[in-house]
Scaffold this motif. Structure first.
Motif, PDB file in Angstrom:
ATOM      1  N   GLY A 259      -1.318  -4.032  -0.535  1.00 51.35           N
ATOM      2  CA  GLY A 259      -1.298  -4.325  -2.357  1.00 51.35           C
ATOM      3  C   GLY A 259      -0.593  -5.064  -3.239  1.00 51.35           C
ATOM      4  O   GLY A 259       0.443  -5.922  -2.175  1.00 51.35           O
ATOM      5  N   SER A 260      -0.917  -5.699  -4.209  1.00 46.93           N
ATOM      6  CA  SER A 260      -0.156  -6.376  -4.911  1.00 46.93           C
ATOM      7  C   SER A 260       1.213  -6.194  -5.546  1.00 46.93           C
ATOM      8  O   SER A 260       1.877  -7.451  -5.890  1.00 46.93           O
ATOM      9  CB  SER A 260      -1.034  -6.892  -6.336  1.00 46.93           C
ATOM     10  OG  SER A 260      -1.429  -5.940  -6.905  1.00 46.93           O
ATOM     11  N   HIS A 261       1.195  -4.687  -5.689  1.00 47.67           N
ATOM     12  CA  HIS A 261       2.108  -4.711  -6.353  1.00 47.67           C
ATOM     13  C   HIS A 261       3.491  -4.588  -5.154  1.00 47.67           C
ATOM     14  O   HIS A 261       4.540  -3.935  -5.157  1.00 47.67           O
ATOM     15  CB  HIS A 261       2.512  -3.500  -6.898  1.00 47.67           C
ATOM     16  CG  HIS A 261       1.041  -3.252  -8.222  1.00 47.67           C
ATOM     17  ND1 HIS A 261       1.728  -3.967  -8.918  1.00 47.67           N
ATOM     18  CD2 HIS A 261      -0.073  -2.795  -8.190  1.00 47.67           C
ATOM     19  CE1 HIS A 261       0.325  -3.775  -9.819  1.00 47.67           C
ATOM     20  NE2 HIS A 261      -0.542  -2.819  -8.818  1.00 47.67           N
ATOM     21  N   ARG A 262       3.182  -4.762  -3.357  1.00 43.48           N
ATOM     22  CA  ARG A 262       4.025  -4.585  -2.611  1.00 43.48           C
ATOM     23  C   ARG A 262       5.625  -5.655  -3.009  1.00 43.48           C
ATOM     24  O   ARG A 262       6.417  -4.629  -2.709  1.00 43.48           O
ATOM     25  CB  ARG A 262       3.720  -5.352  -1.675  1.00 43.48           C
ATOM     26  CG  ARG A 262       4.400  -5.399  -0.288  1.00 43.48           C
ATOM     27  CD  ARG A 262       3.677  -6.002   1.091  1.00 43.48           C
ATOM     28  NE  ARG A 262       4.817  -5.325   2.169  1.00 43.48           N
ATOM     29  CZ  ARG A 262       5.176  -3.781   2.091  1.00 43.48           C
ATOM     30  NH1 ARG A 262       4.058  -2.735   1.908  1.00 43.48           N
ATOM     31  NH2 ARG A 262       5.310  -3.410   3.124  1.00 43.48           N
ATOM     32  N   PRO A 263       5.439  -6.941  -3.283  1.00 45.20           N
ATOM     33  CA  PRO A 263       7.294  -6.882  -3.528  1.00 45.20           C
ATOM     34  C   PRO A 263       7.670  -6.072  -5.261  1.00 45.20           C
ATOM     35  O   PRO A 263       8.798  -6.136  -4.741  1.00 45.20           O
ATOM     36  CB  PRO A 263       6.564  -8.715  -4.426  1.00 45.20           C
ATOM     37  CG  PRO A 263       5.181  -8.747  -3.387  1.00 45.20           C
ATOM     38  CD  PRO A 263       4.775  -7.715  -4.050  1.00 45.20           C
ATOM     39  N   ALA A 264       6.653  -5.877  -5.476  1.00 45.20           N
ATOM     40  CA  ALA A 264       7.772  -5.258  -7.128  1.00 45.20           C
ATOM     41  C   ALA A 264       8.287  -3.678  -7.080  1.00 45.20           C
ATOM     42  O   ALA A 264       9.422  -3.002  -6.795  1.00 45.20           O
ATOM     43  CB  ALA A 264       6.535  -4.974  -8.222  1.00 45.20           C
ATOM     44  N   ALA A 265       7.086  -3.422  -5.757  1.00 49.07           N
ATOM     45  CA  ALA A 265       8.241  -1.417  -5.071  1.00 49.07           C
ATOM     46  C   ALA A 265       8.676  -1.863  -4.171  1.00 49.07           C
ATOM     47  O   ALA A 265       9.940  -1.240  -4.564  1.00 49.07           O
ATOM     48  CB  ALA A 265       6.956  -1.071  -4.581  1.00 49.07           C
ATOM     49  N   GLU A 266       9.586  -3.243  -3.726  1.00 45.51           N
ATOM     50  CA  GLU A 266      10.052  -2.984  -2.384  1.00 45.51           C
ATOM     51  C   GLU A 266      11.695  -3.758  -3.367  1.00 45.51           C
ATOM     52  O   GLU A 266      12.614  -3.250  -2.596  1.00 45.51           O
ATOM     53  CB  GLU A 266      10.186  -4.007  -2.347  1.00 45.51           C
ATOM     54  CG  GLU A 266       8.609  -3.979  -0.379  1.00 45.51           C
ATOM     55  CD  GLU A 266       8.100  -5.099   0.411  1.00 45.51           C
ATOM     56  OE1 GLU A 266       7.771  -5.938  -0.214  1.00 45.51           O
ATOM     57  OE2 GLU A 266       7.809  -4.852   1.502  1.00 45.51           O
TER      58      GLU A 266
END
Length: 148
Positions: free
Chosen positions: A129-136
């Motif tokens: 998903g596109s939010h993966r870096p922010a979530a991580e």
């Protein structure tokens, strides 16, 4: 400051505006216009169109999730959580809603445990998903004891 919209983004807005004018009662047309405005860095116009979508399709998950982010940004995390809770009640694995509720818990309500739960659920539901870096990043901050 954000970069000005590209010609392609402006053309997408113009195309979406024409579609809304031709189909003013189409939730999908308003949704396309909301996306086009968001892409062109027109957050307020995007929010107006997401509101239009919810007037035509009260339970639209994308529009309600986007409006939950608007509520968070406006300092109303409880209102945002209410919107995203309704989405997740009908679509429990809707990735953007999981991500948004995780943000609301962490950034707005300052509740780490449910925020971590939702961000991990987002990563499971949308591994690319596109939010993966922010979530991580948020998960790493919480695990390091830093407050996001």
């Amino acid at each position: 400051m954000a970069d000005p919209p590209t010609q392609e983004q402006l053309e997408a807005v113009a195309t979406a505006v024409a579609r809304v004018r031709a189909q003013p009662r189409s939730a999908e047309a308003h949704l396309d216009l909301a996306r086009a405005y968001a892409s062109a860095q027109q957050a307020q116009l995007s929010a107006v169109e997401y509101l239009a979508v919810t007037r035509l399709d009260r339970a639209n998950p994308e529009a309600n999730t986007a409006l939950a982010l608007v509520a968070l940004a406006a300092g109303q995390p409880a209102a945002g959580k209410k919107l995203v809770d309704a989405v997740l009640a009908k679509h429990p694995r809707y990735p953007d809603a999981l991500y948004t509720r995780g943000l609301i818990f962490l950034m707005g309500l300052h509740q780490a445990a449910p925020g971590v739960r939702d961000l991990r659920a987002y990563l499971t539901a949308a591994p690319y998903g596109s939010h993966r870096p922010a979530a991580e990043t948020l998960l790493a901050m919480v695990s390091d004891g830093r407050r996001p």
